[in-house]
Design an enzyme around this catalytic site. Structure first.
Site, PDB file in Angstrom:
ATOM      1  N   ARG A 156       0.818  -1.228   0.000  1.00 19.65           N
ATOM      2  CA  ARG A 156       0.000   0.000   0.000  1.00 19.65           C
ATOM      3  C   ARG A 156       0.852   1.279   0.000  1.00 19.65           C
ATOM      4  NH1 ARG A 156      -2.802  -3.207   3.793  1.00 19.65           N
ATOM      5  NH2 ARG A 156      -4.531  -4.244   2.750  1.00 19.65           N
ATOM      6  N   LYS A 174       2.108  11.405 -11.026  1.00 15.77           N
ATOM      7  CA  LYS A 174       1.279  10.536 -11.873  1.00 15.77           C
ATOM      8  C   LYS A 174       2.086   9.293 -12.197  1.00 15.77           C
ATOM      9  CE  LYS A 174      -1.821  13.653 -14.311  1.00 15.77           C
ATOM     10  NZ  LYS A 174      -2.260  14.172 -15.617  1.00 15.77           N
ATOM     11  N   GLU A 199       8.178  19.669 -24.482  1.00 16.43           N
ATOM     12  CA  GLU A 199       7.490  19.953 -23.213  1.00 16.43           C
ATOM     13  C   GLU A 199       7.973  21.297 -22.637  1.00 16.43           C
ATOM     14  OE1 GLU A 199       4.959  18.278 -22.147  1.00 16.43           O
ATOM     15  OE2 GLU A 199       5.168  16.241 -22.951  1.00 16.43           O
ATOM     16  N   LYS A 202       6.060  23.426 -13.100  1.00 13.19           N
ATOM     17  CA  LYS A 202       5.207  22.242 -12.892  1.00 13.19           C
ATOM     18  C   LYS A 202       4.821  22.128 -11.414  1.00 13.19           C
ATOM     19  CE  LYS A 202       3.872  17.715 -13.846  1.00 13.19           C
ATOM     20  NZ  LYS A 202       3.990  16.530 -14.659  1.00 13.19           N
ATOM     21  N   GLU A 223      -5.641  16.822 -10.447  1.00  9.18           N
ATOM     22  CA  GLU A 223      -6.317  17.300 -11.653  1.00  9.18           C
ATOM     23  C   GLU A 223      -7.827  17.336 -11.469  1.00  9.18           C
ATOM     24  OE1 GLU A 223      -4.370  15.569 -15.026  1.00  9.18           O
ATOM     25  OE2 GLU A 223      -5.541  16.757 -16.424  1.00  9.18           O
ATOM     26  N   ARG A 226      -4.470  21.788 -13.360  1.00  8.41           N
ATOM     27  CA  ARG A 226      -3.426  20.920 -13.930  1.00  8.41           C
ATOM     28  C   ARG A 226      -3.688  20.639 -15.411  1.00  8.41           C
ATOM     29  NH1 ARG A 226      -0.408  15.928 -10.683  1.00  8.41           N
ATOM     30  NH2 ARG A 226       0.984  15.429 -12.386  1.00  8.41           N
ATOM     31  N   ASN A 282      -1.838  20.102 -20.465  1.00  6.94           N
ATOM     32  CA  ASN A 282      -2.161  19.276 -21.630  1.00  6.94           C
ATOM     33  C   ASN A 282      -2.170  20.081 -22.933  1.00  6.94           C
ATOM     34  OD1 ASN A 282      -2.475  16.787 -20.317  1.00  6.94           O
ATOM     35  ND2 ASN A 282      -4.417  17.498 -19.490  1.00  6.94           N
ATOM     36  N   HIS A 329      -1.683  18.351 -26.174  1.00  7.98           N
ATOM     37  CA  HIS A 329      -1.784  16.913 -25.911  1.00  7.98           C
ATOM     38  C   HIS A 329      -3.044  16.272 -26.502  1.00  7.98           C
ATOM     39  CE1 HIS A 329       1.638  17.729 -23.434  1.00  7.98           C
ATOM     40  NE2 HIS A 329       1.686  16.501 -22.922  1.00  7.98           N
ATOM     41  N   HIS A 338      -1.757  13.326 -28.449  1.00 11.54           N
ATOM     42  CA  HIS A 338      -2.069  11.939 -28.083  1.00 11.54           C
ATOM     43  C   HIS A 338      -2.768  11.225 -29.238  1.00 11.54           C
ATOM     44  CE1 HIS A 338      -1.955  12.700 -23.456  1.00 11.54           C
ATOM     45  NE2 HIS A 338      -0.783  12.351 -23.943  1.00 11.54           N
ATOM     46  N   HIS A 362       6.738  10.988 -28.187  1.00 14.25           N
ATOM     47  CA  HIS A 362       5.739  11.775 -27.476  1.00 14.25           C
ATOM     48  C   HIS A 362       5.941  13.274 -27.765  1.00 14.25           C
ATOM     49  CE1 HIS A 362       2.940  12.863 -24.301  1.00 14.25           C
ATOM     50  NE2 HIS A 362       3.864  13.624 -23.739  1.00 14.25           N
TER      51      HIS A 362
HETATM   52  N1  LIG Z   1       3.922  10.736 -15.220  1.00 18.64           N
HETATM   53  C1  LIG Z   1       3.808  11.808 -15.961  1.00 18.64           C
HETATM   54  O1  LIG Z   1       3.378  12.870 -15.501  1.00 18.64           O
HETATM   55  C2  LIG Z   1       4.232  11.762 -17.404  1.00 18.64           C
HETATM   56  C3  LIG Z   1       4.315  12.941 -18.155  1.00 18.64           C
HETATM   57  C4  LIG Z   1       4.772  12.859 -19.479  1.00 18.64           C
HETATM   58  C5  LIG Z   1       5.142  11.628 -20.026  1.00 18.64           C
HETATM   59  N2  LIG Z   1       5.029  10.494 -19.259  1.00 18.64           N
HETATM   60  C6  LIG Z   1       5.432   9.184 -19.793  1.00 18.64           C
HETATM   61  O2  LIG Z   1       6.827   9.226 -20.041  1.00 18.64           O
HETATM   62  C7  LIG Z   1       7.148   8.261 -21.020  1.00 18.64           C
HETATM   63  C8  LIG Z   1       8.131   8.854 -22.000  1.00 18.64           C
HETATM   64  O3  LIG Z   1       9.280   9.215 -21.287  1.00 18.64           O
HETATM   65  P1  LIG Z   1      10.679   9.528 -22.012  1.00 18.64           P
HETATM   66  O4  LIG Z   1      10.436  10.431 -23.153  1.00 18.64           O
HETATM   67  O5  LIG Z   1      11.635   9.914 -20.955  1.00 18.64           O
HETATM   68  O6  LIG Z   1      11.036   8.134 -22.703  1.00 18.64           O
HETATM   69  P2  LIG Z   1      11.813   6.838 -22.173  1.00 18.64           P
HETATM   70  O7  LIG Z   1      11.693   6.654 -20.738  1.00 18.64           O
HETATM   71  O8  LIG Z   1      11.372   5.723 -23.069  1.00 18.64           O
HETATM   72  O9  LIG Z   1      13.340   7.191 -22.530  1.00 18.64           O
HETATM   73  C9  LIG Z   1      13.681   7.428 -23.870  1.00 18.64           C
HETATM   74  C10 LIG Z   1      14.961   6.679 -24.275  1.00 18.64           C
HETATM   75  O10 LIG Z   1      16.081   7.343 -23.722  1.00 18.64           O
HETATM   76  C11 LIG Z   1      16.935   6.418 -23.077  1.00 18.64           C
HETATM   77  N3  LIG Z   1      17.619   7.144 -22.015  1.00 18.64           N
HETATM   78  C12 LIG Z   1      17.099   7.555 -20.842  1.00 18.64           C
HETATM   79  N4  LIG Z   1      18.005   8.287 -20.180  1.00 18.64           N
HETATM   80  C13 LIG Z   1      19.124   8.310 -20.932  1.00 18.64           C
HETATM   81  C14 LIG Z   1      20.397   8.915 -20.774  1.00 18.64           C
HETATM   82  N5  LIG Z   1      20.678   9.692 -19.732  1.00 18.64           N
HETATM   83  N6  LIG Z   1      21.317   8.719 -21.727  1.00 18.64           N
HETATM   84  C15 LIG Z   1      21.045   7.969 -22.832  1.00 18.64           C
HETATM   85  N7  LIG Z   1      19.834   7.396 -23.041  1.00 18.64           N
HETATM   86  C16 LIG Z   1      18.896   7.567 -22.096  1.00 18.64           C
HETATM   87  C17 LIG Z   1      15.984   5.348 -22.585  1.00 18.64           C
HETATM   88  O11 LIG Z   1      16.673   4.147 -22.310  1.00 18.64           O
HETATM   89  C18 LIG Z   1      15.030   5.258 -23.767  1.00 18.64           C
HETATM   90  O12 LIG Z   1      15.580   4.448 -24.775  1.00 18.64           O
HETATM   91  C19 LIG Z   1       5.844   7.818 -21.650  1.00 18.64           C
HETATM   92  O13 LIG Z   1       5.511   6.526 -21.187  1.00 18.64           O
HETATM   93  C20 LIG Z   1       4.834   8.834 -21.121  1.00 18.64           C
HETATM   94  O14 LIG Z   1       3.529   8.279 -20.986  1.00 18.64           O
HETATM   95  C21 LIG Z   1       4.597  10.548 -17.972  1.00 18.64           C
END
Ligand SMILES: NC(=O)c1ccc[n+]([C@@H]2O[C@H](COP(=O)([O-])OP(=O)(O)OC[C@H]3O[C@@H](n4cnc5c(N)ncnc54)[C@H](O)[C@@H]3O)[C@@H](O)[C@H]2O)c1
Length: 361
Positions: free
Chosen positions: A121, A143, A185, A227, A237, A242, A246, A249, A253, A266
């Site tokens: 939990r 999130k 972003e 943020k 949200e 919040r 978006n 987005h 999306h 993304h």
């Molecule tokens: N929780 C939230 O509020 C929120 C907000 C926006 C996006 N997201 C989520 O985030 C995800 C996308 O995240 P992302 O864009 O970071 O992609 P990701 O986590 O897939 O990373 C992108 C690539 O970069 C590589 N990488 C990471 N750090 C590195 C580094 N320092 N050096 C070299 N390579 C590195 C990873 O291994 C991967 O191949 C999606 O699943 C999306 O839904 C969540």
């Protein structure tokens, strides 16, 4: 180093942003809410590159460290992966003083946060984001989630980390496409909330693309602060505050979904979505033409796409209906009234959306 204190109803925590912070991690873990055994969720490539430093930063501060590696892909955001991590975590959790370290981009942060929120939990977890997107966005605000076949992030929780440590030095190894994706972003925050940041980007975006750590440190600190300000006012949200995060987005999306999450990252999809939303803002008489042009110019400078390649606009319209942020049958768009100012509008007509989609066709 910059420290931002984020106070929500469920937890108050610090976001530390700066250069060369990883080796001093132990210094930031002094709070009594942490355990003694660090369970690090990451992927093989990140462990190869940074694992030794991360492990020794923890061990030299008296923590034990165990790594669990998950595949480097969005497919890691699944119930199956979460369940295999939890089984290993439970076996390791002998001394009942465990905490999770999410070491990676948004994928790792989302799934690790989800696991931390449901195991017993809820156990403490910290975010050490390693992509620009994760440092400016996904690691902050609590999130968490995993995907289902029916859609992204359909299972998830709101669960705040105990600490976010954003070391911009880790971004040096990020490839250019990922850096650009995170920049989308950054542009989003500037467009909706901070005209000064927008002007800074217009002058300095080339420095970020050249991995100038001073410029990156500035924008990471700025965006983390923006943020945090929003999350503080509307953690779950529920108040419509919040929602402004978006911007771009709704269509972004839909583009990702219409392309089965393959063709566009993304950030690339969000850039296209921001162009459509800016054009909509203009056509609805909210935003001047010059502002629309500045946004487009900045997106081009960031090396992000401004045109869709071989995607049927009807598939985007169809996908936008499936957006989980839809309220009843009403769509919801974040529109701009100026650079740095935005408004949420519902029920935008299909005709207007189709017209503005032409901007990116
Ligand atoms: N929780 C939230 O509020 C929120 C907000 C926006 C996006 N997201 C989520 O985030 C995800 C996308 O995240 P992302 O864009 O970071 O992609 P990701 O986590 O897939 O990373 C992108 C690539 O970069 C590589 N990488 C990471 N750090 C590195 C580094 N320092 N050096 C070299 N390579 C590195 C990873 O291994 C991967 O191949 C999606 O699943 C999306 O839904 C969540």
């Amino acid at each position: 180093m910059k420290t931002i204190r984020l106070k929500t109803q469920s937890r108050t925590y610090e976001i530390k942003t700066g250069n060369k912070l990883l080796d001093s991690l132990g210094r930031f873990l002094k709070s009594p809410c942490f355990g003694q055994d660090a369970y690090i969720i990451t992927n093989a490539a990140l462990k190869r590159r940074y694992g030794a430093r991360l492990g020794s930063a923890l061990q030299s501060a008296g923590y034990s460290a165990r790594f669990f590696l998950i595949p480097d892909s969005e497919t890691s955001k699944s119930l199956n992966i979460a369940s295999s991590v939890i089984k290993d975590l439970a076996a390791y959790d002998k001394n009942k003083r465990i905490f999770i370290v999410a070491f990676g981009g948004g994928v790792i942060g989302d799934v690790a946060g989800f696991i931390a929120s449901i195991y017993k939990r809820g156990i403490p977890f910290i975010q050490i984001p390693t992509t620009l997107l994760a440092q400016v966005d996904s690691s902050i605000g609590g999130k968490t989630g995993v995907d289902l076949e029916a859609g992204k992030n359909l299972i998830g929780t709101f669960y705040q980390p105990a600490l976010v440590l954003s070391d911009v030095q880790l971004l040096k190894s990020l490839d250019k496409r990922q850096l650009r994706s995170g920049l989308a972003e950054v542009i989003k925050y500037a467009a909706i909330m901070d005209a000064g940041l927008f002007r800074y980007l217009e002058k300095n975006i080339h420095r970020i693309l050249e991995s100038d750590l001073k410029a990156i440190e500035y924008v990471v600190g700025k965006c983390a602060g923006l943020k945090a300000r929003i999350v503080q006012q509307d953690e779950k949200e529920q108040k419509g505050i919040r929602t402004i995060l978006n911007f771009g987005h709704t269509i972004g999306h839909a583009i990702e979904a219409a392309c089965c999450y393959k063709r566009y990252s993304h950030g690339e999809a969000i850039a296209l979505g921001m162009l459509v939303s800016s054009d909509l803002s203009y056509k609805l008489g909210m935003l001047g033409k010059k502002a629309v042009q500045r946004i487009e110019k900045l997106i081009i400078k960031a090396g992000l796409p401004v045109k869709l390649n071989k995607v049927n606009p009807q598939s985007i319209i169809r996908a936008h209906y499936r957006d989980k942020k839809f309220i009843g049958r009403k769509n919801r768009f974040v529109l701009l009234s100026d650079i740095g100012r935005c408004k949420v509008r519902q029920n935008i007509s299909l005709k207007a959306i189709r017209e503005s989609l032409k901007k990116i066709l």
